[in-house]
Design an enzyme around this catalytic site. Structure first.
Site, short mmCIF file in Angstrom:
data_model
loop_
_atom_site.label_atom_id
_atom_site.label_comp_id
_atom_site.label_asym_id
_atom_site.label_seq_id
_atom_site.Cartn_x
_atom_site.Cartn_y
_atom_site.Cartn_z
N HIS A 46 5.11 -5.75 -6.88
CA HIS A 46 5.33 -5.60 -4.76
C HIS A 46 4.18 -7.04 -5.32
O HIS A 46 3.03 -7.29 -4.33
CB HIS A 46 4.42 -4.51 -4.57
N HIS A 56 11.97 2.61 -3.46
CA HIS A 56 9.99 2.03 -3.23
C HIS A 56 8.99 3.52 -2.48
O HIS A 56 8.34 3.80 -2.56
CB HIS A 56 9.63 1.25 -2.61
#
Length: 213
Positions: A46, A56
């Site tokens: 990220h 996620h």
């Protein structure tokens, strides 16, 4: 004209508290007498401008290599929606008519990619739901997350999951005028990963590119 909406990535790049900053290890180096320069990179997936995968924020949801590339390439609309830090952007801050299936939202609340300020703005869950109903397939934002930093329920992420919409976070949009562009922000084909950094760029429609959906 091409707008590079990707922050420079370096060890100084701010990452989510507790996440892994960028680190480069030199394995070989011409300056040391080696025949080539060879680096190893370690960092969060990220990092900087990045695409979240549904895995996620959803159990057994698709990982990043399974996402359709069409989500990340095509006609997009850049919207400036300045808000107070620590607040969420609602549908009322956007134009009444959305003209593209991808929307990038500039809040101005995360101004320096090298300084991680915790009070950045995020998205209202209802905004995500409304835009999905209007045919939007991707939303991008100039902050590290579509939810606020202290959010445990991550309601906006859950709206993305329900609508199977794509997320781009960490974009640099302050110098991009509002309007329609072609977005190119392809994630890497990382097997099993929950996100991928992207090199996100916008191409002006004035170039006569014949941009489609």
């Amino acid at each position: 004209m091409i707008f590079d909406i990707t922050p420079l990535l370096s060890p100084r790049t701010g990452v989510w508290p507790g996440d892994t900053p960028l680190h480069r290890e030199m394995m070989l180096e011409i300056a040391r007498g080696d025949s080539v320069t060879l680096s190893t990179m370690r960092a969060t997936a990220h990092l900087g401008a990045h695409a979240d995968a549904p895995s996620h924020y959803g159990l057994d949801a698709p990982t990043i290599e399974l996402r359709r590339l069409e989500l990340y390439v095509g006609l997009c609309q850049v919207v400036h929606a300045p808000v107070e830090r620590g607040t969420r952007v609602g549908r009322d801050r956007l134009p009444a008519t959305i003209e593209a299936p991808r929307v990038l939202i500039a809040t101005g609340t995360f101004p320096d990619p090298n300084v991680f300020n915790r009070d950045f703005a995020a998205l209202e869950p209802a905004l995500v739901r409304d835009l999905a109903g209007e045919g939007v397939v991707l939303i991008g934002i100039d902050t590290p997350s579509v939810d606020l930093i202290d959010s445990r329920e991550i309601p906006s992420h859950r709206e993305f999951l329900a609508a199977d919409m794509a997320i781009l976070e960490g974009l640099v949009l302050r110098d991009v005028p509002e309007g329609l562009y072609e977005l190119i922000a392809l994630p890497l084909k990382l097997e099993g990963f929950d996100a991928s950094p992207v090199r996100a760029v916008l191409r002006s429609r004035d170039q006569g590119l014949g941009i489609g959906a």
